[in-house]
Design an enzyme around this catalytic site. Structure first.
Site, PDB file in Angstrom:
ATOM      1  N   SER A 128       0.811  -1.221   0.000  1.00  0.00           N
ATOM      2  CA  SER A 128       0.000   0.000   0.000  1.00  0.00           C
ATOM      3  C   SER A 128       0.844   1.272   0.000  1.00  0.00           C
ATOM      4  O   SER A 128       0.380   2.326  -0.453  1.00  0.00           O
ATOM      5  CB  SER A 128      -0.965   0.009   1.188  1.00  0.00           C
ATOM      6  OG  SER A 128      -0.282  -0.224   2.396  1.00  0.00           O
ATOM      7  N   HIS A 180       1.101   5.074   4.484  1.00  0.00           N
ATOM      8  CA  HIS A 180       0.286   5.547   3.366  1.00  0.00           C
ATOM      9  C   HIS A 180       0.627   7.002   3.022  1.00  0.00           C
ATOM     10  O   HIS A 180       0.781   7.358   1.846  1.00  0.00           O
ATOM     11  CB  HIS A 180      -1.196   5.440   3.715  1.00  0.00           C
ATOM     12  CG  HIS A 180      -1.679   4.026   3.862  1.00  0.00           C
ATOM     13  ND1 HIS A 180      -2.932   3.709   4.335  1.00  0.00           N
ATOM     14  CD2 HIS A 180      -1.067   2.840   3.581  1.00  0.00           C
ATOM     15  CE1 HIS A 180      -3.078   2.393   4.345  1.00  0.00           C
ATOM     16  NE2 HIS A 180      -1.954   1.857   3.899  1.00  0.00           N
TER      17      HIS A 180
END
Length: 231
Positions: A128, A180
């Site tokens: 991610s 992230h």
């Protein structure tokens, strides 16, 4: 028309780096299942190379900043990241080309893990970080090419997805929002460094400043993470 746009329109163009990255993620997941019979055990994750700040500093295992991006914690984790990687990569690699796409993907992965290293205290892993870098790459492409309706439409869509994912990370345990955020920042900066745009929006100075920012932020994060662990 820019050569990258021509490549984007060629049906025979094969985004093989996307296939390679996806294949590595799946292979590592299967290997973990075969070796440990689990992909969620902390010790198994650490042995495979998940990101963990104390291990990076105390044992000098800096390679974890990269290997963590190819390890996933549970089936739903690899399923969602795999789907995102496939569809984003298929499109973005055609736009940037193999080499630049690879740089954006890997630098986003490392940059996201650097943020996690500096501010996250838990074991973390997953693609991610790189995926958020790909999201951010579209936003920068829209900025650098303001006359492109394709990039404008994609930027609007992915801005919403970025915001929703960050909000979900704030209210859901076990999600590494620092990773992230770092992946998105590094993906944006790397797109400034290697992306394409008009002479008005992308100059040599902008590229150099983006590269400098990548290096300076990395040094700051290493300093913060090291002090946090050793203090």
């Amino acid at each position: 028309m820019n050569n990258q746009f021509r490549a984007y329109n060629q049906r025979q163009y094969r985004p093989f780096m996307t296939y390679i990255f996806l294949g590595i993620n799946v292979a590592v997941y299967v290997f973990m299942l075969l070796k440990y019979n689990t992909t969620t055990d902390i010790m198994a994750l650490l042995e495979m190379g998940a990101n963990f700040s104390p291990a990076v500093i105390i044992f000098n295992e800096w390679w974890r900043l990269l290997t963590a991006a190819f390890i996933h914690i549970g089936f739903s984790h690899i399923l969602m990241n795999g789907i995102s990687l496939y569809f984003l990569g298929m499109d973005l690699e055609k736009i940037h080309g193999h080499g630049k796409f690879t740089l954006i993907y890997l630098i986003s992965a490392i940059g996201g893990n650097l943020f996690s290293f500096a501010f996250n205290v838990n074991v973390s892993a997953g693609a991610s970080t790189a995926i958020f870098g790909m999201f951010a790459s579209y936003l920068v492409l829209a900025y650098l090419n303001p006359d492109s309706p394709i990039f404008k439409q994609r930027a609007s869509t992915f801005t919403v997805l970025l915001v929703l994912n960050f909000l979900n990370g704030l209210f859901t345990s076990g999600i590494d929002n620092w990773g992230h955020l770092g992946g998105a920042i590094y993906g944006a900066l790397m797109t400034f460094a290697v992306g394409f745009g008009s002479k008005r929006t992308l100059t040599r100075t902008n590229r150099l400043l983006a590269i400098l920012a990548i290096l300076v932020i990395a040094l700051i994060l290493v300093f913060i993470g090291r002090n946090r662990i050793l203090s």
